[in-house]
Design an enzyme around this catalytic site. Structure first.
Site, mmCIF file in Angstrom:
data_model
loop_
_atom_site.group_PDB
_atom_site.id
_atom_site.type_symbol
_atom_site.label_atom_id
_atom_site.label_comp_id
_atom_site.label_asym_id
_atom_site.label_seq_id
_atom_site.Cartn_x
_atom_site.Cartn_y
_atom_site.Cartn_z
ATOM 1 N N GLY A 11 0.784 -1.228 0.000
ATOM 2 C CA GLY A 11 0.000 0.000 0.000
ATOM 3 C C GLY A 11 0.814 1.275 0.000
ATOM 4 N N TYR A 63 -12.242 3.230 14.308
ATOM 5 C CA TYR A 63 -11.266 3.593 13.274
ATOM 6 C C TYR A 63 -11.221 5.103 13.099
ATOM 7 C CZ TYR A 63 -8.960 4.287 8.829
ATOM 8 O OH TYR A 63 -8.111 4.744 7.853
#
Length: 252
Positions: free
Chosen positions: A14, A152
């Protein structure tokens, strides 16, 4: 940034792997760390013919391991000029009343504590040298809530506020601190969130043109390339295929 020492966490895939490639193109020495040895070794093998690379397995959630990792860096890698705090993850999309406490703990330990541990490990030396930079990878979820984002989003709000407070603490030094907050980006993010369910992860990006890891790495490079007296405090970025939703209204 040419010829500097760049440390990147979560470097095995990523944004982290893309950052490693971008900074290697500039001729920087790389310190790359992640939990997955095989992916890390492949990246090291890819880049080590071009620039010096120090790669090691590191779980940023382990406080003593982070400090030991930084303390044991070889002499040619120890004066870190830029730390990219990239290690992080989202797990699950259930509402708070149904979410897994284990998932919540993992997100807090990685996204908050891991970032704290890495920052604290490299910052004293930067301040002593009166130069250096920390770029923290946040998220649009830190500012804009969505159903299932609960912990999150909370962890990424911490990243944003922690970065601001770093700036306050660093006033009077030439050490810089920045936060980049990407929106939807097609990496392993959703596959991790949905615990390997590739079909569900793929639907997140269906019919769109999301950000890529390369897009974010290029922006991180741009932040680092600013003159040393210029600090990008916070930078939020989305694909044109993403925006904000209307306010939700429940009608009983």
């Amino acid at each position: 940034m040419n010829g500097k020492i760049v440390m990147i966490t979560g470097a095995s895939s990523g944004f982290g792997a893309a950052c490693a490639r971008v900074f290697a193109e500039q001729g920087n020495r790389l310190v790359i760390a992640a939990r997955r040895l095989d992916s890390l070794q492949r990246l090291r093998d890819e880049l080590s013919g071009r620039v010096p690379v120090h790669a090691a397995v590191l779980d940023v959630r382990e406080r003593e391991a982070v400090q030991a990792f930084v303390s044991a860096l070889p002499e040619e890698f120890c004066a870190i000029d830029l730390l990219v705090n990239n290690a992080g993850l989202a797990l699950g999309l259930e509402p708070a009343q149904q979410a897994s406490l284990d998932d919540w703990d993992t997100m807090v330990d990685t996204n908050i504590k891991g970032l704290m541990y890495c920052t604290r490990a490299v910052l004293p030396e930067m301040v002593a040298r009166n130069r250096g930079q920390i770029i923290n990878v946040g998220s649009t979820a830190g500012a804009w809530p969505y159903p299932g984002g609960n912990v999150y989003g909370g962890t990424k709000a911490f990243v944003e506020q922690f970065t601001r407070n770093l700036r306050a603490d660093l006033l009077g030094s030439r050490v810089r601190a920045s936060c980049i907050a990407p929106g939807m980006a097609e990496t392993e993010f959703s596959a991790v969130r949905f615990k390997g369910d590739q079909q569900r992860a793929g639907k997140v990006y269906e019919g769109t043109e999301p950000l890529t890891a390369g897009d974010i790495a290029g922006i991180i490079k741009w932040i680092s390339d600013q003159p040393e007296h210029v600090n990008i405090n916070h930078l939020e970025v989305m694909s044109v295929f993403q925006s904000w939703a209307p306010f939700a209204v429940h009608r009983g």
